[in-house]
Design an enzyme around this catalytic site. Structure first.
Site, PDB file in Angstrom:
ATOM      1  N   ASP A   1       4.424   6.731 -23.112  1.00 34.73           N
ATOM      2  CA  ASP A   1       5.318   5.502 -22.439  1.00 34.73           C
ATOM      3  C   ASP A   1       6.065   4.615 -23.785  1.00 34.73           C
ATOM      4  OD1 ASP A   1       6.178   4.584 -20.330  1.00 34.73           O
ATOM      5  OD2 ASP A   1       4.304   3.988 -19.408  1.00 34.73           O
TER       6      ASP A   1
ATOM      7  N   ASP B   1       1.090 -10.979  -6.609  1.00 35.76           N
ATOM      8  CA  ASP B   1       2.063  -9.874  -5.987  1.00 35.76           C
ATOM      9  C   ASP B   1       3.324 -10.925  -5.579  1.00 35.76           C
ATOM     10  OD1 ASP B   1       3.442  -8.873  -4.246  1.00 35.76           O
ATOM     11  OD2 ASP B   1       1.483  -7.642  -3.688  1.00 35.76           O
TER      12      ASP B   1
ATOM     13  N   ARG C   1       5.931 -10.808  -3.892  1.00 31.91           N
ATOM     14  CA  ARG C   1       6.161 -11.086  -2.341  1.00 31.91           C
ATOM     15  C   ARG C   1       4.700 -12.026  -1.425  1.00 31.91           C
ATOM     16  NH1 ARG C   1       4.096  -4.560  -0.883  1.00 31.91           N
ATOM     17  NH2 ARG C   1       2.724  -5.745  -2.423  1.00 31.91           N
TER      18      ARG C   1
ATOM     19  N   GLU D   1      13.808  -3.336  -7.562  1.00 34.11           N
ATOM     20  CA  GLU D   1      14.224  -2.341  -5.939  1.00 34.11           C
ATOM     21  C   GLU D   1      14.110  -3.252  -5.095  1.00 34.11           C
ATOM     22  OE1 GLU D   1      12.111   1.519  -6.500  1.00 34.11           O
ATOM     23  OE2 GLU D   1      12.219   1.884  -8.692  1.00 34.11           O
TER      24      GLU D   1
END
Length: 386
Positions: free
Chosen positions: A138, A271, A273, A319
Site C-alpha cells: 500500500d 459507521d 451510515r 462511492e
C-alpha cells in the site's frame, strides 16, 4: 477480525475474470464465511465448518470452501495486500525468504497491520508450498513523491531509522490512476485529487497518474478523521497523554487506532451510515468534522498541485454517500466545483455540471483486481499490457 479474499480465473490470455469475492468475518468471536459471485449472487453465507479462532483457522476454513467450489482448479498464484513496503519496495515483489524477513523488519512501522499480512503469507506457504506468492504494498504507489513530500523535520538519525512520510491506500489510488484513461480521459494526465473515503480515509494528489502527495504519512493515523482514528493530531497531545495522564504506550495505541475518530466524536458509531441517520447532536458534529477535515486537506493538496482539474471520490463512503460528496464539494466550491445534484444522487460516473471548472467523478475502487494484475504480471501469467 476478518479475512478478505477474491478468486480470479484467467478466461482470456491477458485478462482476469472475478469468480468470487468474500470474507470470513468475526474471527475468534462469531465467525461467518460470506462469498458472492461476480454478479452479486450469494455463494455461501454461513458459519464455517471448521473452527476459526485466529487467522490460521480462517485460512483453513477458506481452503475447505475453495476446494468445495473449485476442486478441479489449479492455483496459479496468490497475491497479498501488505500495508508496508518501506522505502525499499517501490513495487510488488515475488515473496522469498529474504523478502519475508525484510518485511518482518517493518512491523514496528505498522504494528497493527503488518503481522497479519505476513501471517497470511506464511500460512499459504505451509498449505501450498509450491505456489508462488506476490506481496503488493500500500506504500509503493507513493514512491514517486518528492523528497520534500516524504520529509519529516526530525533529527537525521531518527529519519535514517525509517521515519518519513510513506503514504497508504496505494493500491486503491493505483487502480484509480489506471481507470482514469478509460473512465475520465479528460483528467487522466492532469491534476487530480482522489478522495478514498471509508472507515480508513485519505486523499492523494495525482499529476499525470502519479502520486505527488497524500494525507497519510508515517502511519495510517494522519490526515483525515476516520472511523476510529483521529487523523492529524498535534504531537504535543500525544506527549500529554504520556506525561500528564500517565497512559502507557499500549493504551495510547488503542486510543489512536480504535477509540478515536467518528466513534469518539459521536459516542455512537464509527459507521458514517449510522451517523447520517442519527438526529443526535454529537452525530452531526462528527459528520461536520469529517467534512471539514476533508475540505481542508483538499485545499492543501490543491496548493501542492498548483490547481486542480478533477476530484474523484472512491471507497465505501466516497462511492455510496451522496450527502458526504455534496457537502465536501460545497465546502470546496471555491476551487470551481459545481455539482450536478441529480447525477450525484444516483451515484453517476460524473457528478459535476458541464461548466464546472473542476470535474467531479465517482469511480469504484478495485484493490483486489490491482493485486491480481500485479500477481499475474510478476508470475508471467499475463502480458505486460494487461
Amino acid at each position: 477480525s476478518s479475512l478478505k479474499f477474491c478468486v480470479y480465473a484467467r478466461l482470456e490470455a491477458n485478462d482476469w475474470h472475478l469468480k468470487s469475492r468474500g470474507q470470513i468475518e468475526g474471527i475468534g468471536a462469531s465467525p461467518r464465511i460470506i462469498a458472492r459471485d461476480a454478479d452479486g449472487r450469494t455463494l455461501i453465507d454461513q458459519t464455517p465448518s471448521t473452527p476459526v479462532h485466529d487467522g490460521a483457522g480462517a485460512l483453513e476454513a477458506l481452503a475447505v470452501w475453495l476446494r468445495s467450489m473449485y476442486g478441479g482448479g489449479r492455483v496459479l498464484g496468490v497475491g497479498h495486500r501488505v500495508v508496508h513496503g518501506g522505502a525499499r519496495y517501490t513495487g510488488p515483489v515475488i515473496v522469498t525468504g529474504q523478502v519475508l524477513a525484510e518485511l518482518h523488519g517493518l512491523i514496528p512501522l505498522a504494528p497493527l497491520h503488518q503481522p497479519h499480512n505476513l501471517a497470511a503469507i506464511e500460512a499459504v506457504s505451509e498449505r501450498l508450498p509450491g505456489t508462488a506468492q506476490v506481496a503488493c504494498f500500500d506504500t509503493s504507489f507513493h514512491r514517486t513523491q518528492s523528497t520534500l513530500a516524504e520529509l519529516i523535520a526530525l533529527p537525521d538519525e531518527i529519519c535514517q531509522a525509517g521515519v518519513r512520510r510513506y503514504g497508504f491506500h496505494g493500491l486503491s489510488y493505483e487502480y484509480i490512476a489506471t481507470a482514469l484513461p478509460r473512465m475520465a480521459a479528460d483528467i487522466a494526465r492532469a491534476r487530480v485529487i482522489v478522495a478514498h473515503l471509508g472507515n480508513g480515509a485519505s486523499l492523494c494528489a495525482l499529476r499525470d497518474g502519479k502520486s505527488v502527495d497524500s494525507s497519510l504519512g508515517f502511519t495510517a493515523l494522519d490526515g483525515l478523521c476516520m472511523g476510529t482514528r483521529p487523523g492529524g493530531v498535534d504531537p504535543g497531545v500525544i506527549l500529554y497523554l504520556f506525561q500528564n495522564l500517565g497512559l502507557s504506550a499500549p493504551e495510547v495505541e488503542t486510543i489512536l487506532y480504535k477509540k478515536s475518530g467518528l466513534l469518539a466524536l459521536s459516542g455512537i458509531s464509527s459507521d458514517m451510515r449510522d451517523l447520517l441517520a442519527s438526529s443526535e447532536a454529537k452525530a452531526r458534529l462528527a459528520v461536520d468534522y469529517f467534512v471539514y477535515r476533508a475540505a481542508k486537506e483538499i485545499g492543501a493538496l490543491a496548493a501542492v498541485l498548483g490547481g486542480v482539474d478533477g476530484l474523484v471520490f472512491t471507497a465505501g463512503i466516497g462511492e455510496n454517500s451522496a450527502e458526504i460528496r455534496r457537502r465536501i464539494c460545497e465546502s470546496s466550491a471555491w476551487l470551481g466545483i459545481k455539482l450536478d445534484a441529480e447525477a450525484n444522487a444516483r451515484n453517476a460516473l460524473r457528478i459535476s455540471v458541464a461548466e464546472s471548472r473542476v470535474s467531479v467523478w465517482v469511480i469504484p475502487t478495485n484493490e483486489e483486481l490491482m493485486i491480481a494484475r500485479h500477481t499475474g504480471l510478476l508470475l508471467g501469467l499475463v502480458a505486460a499490457h494487461a
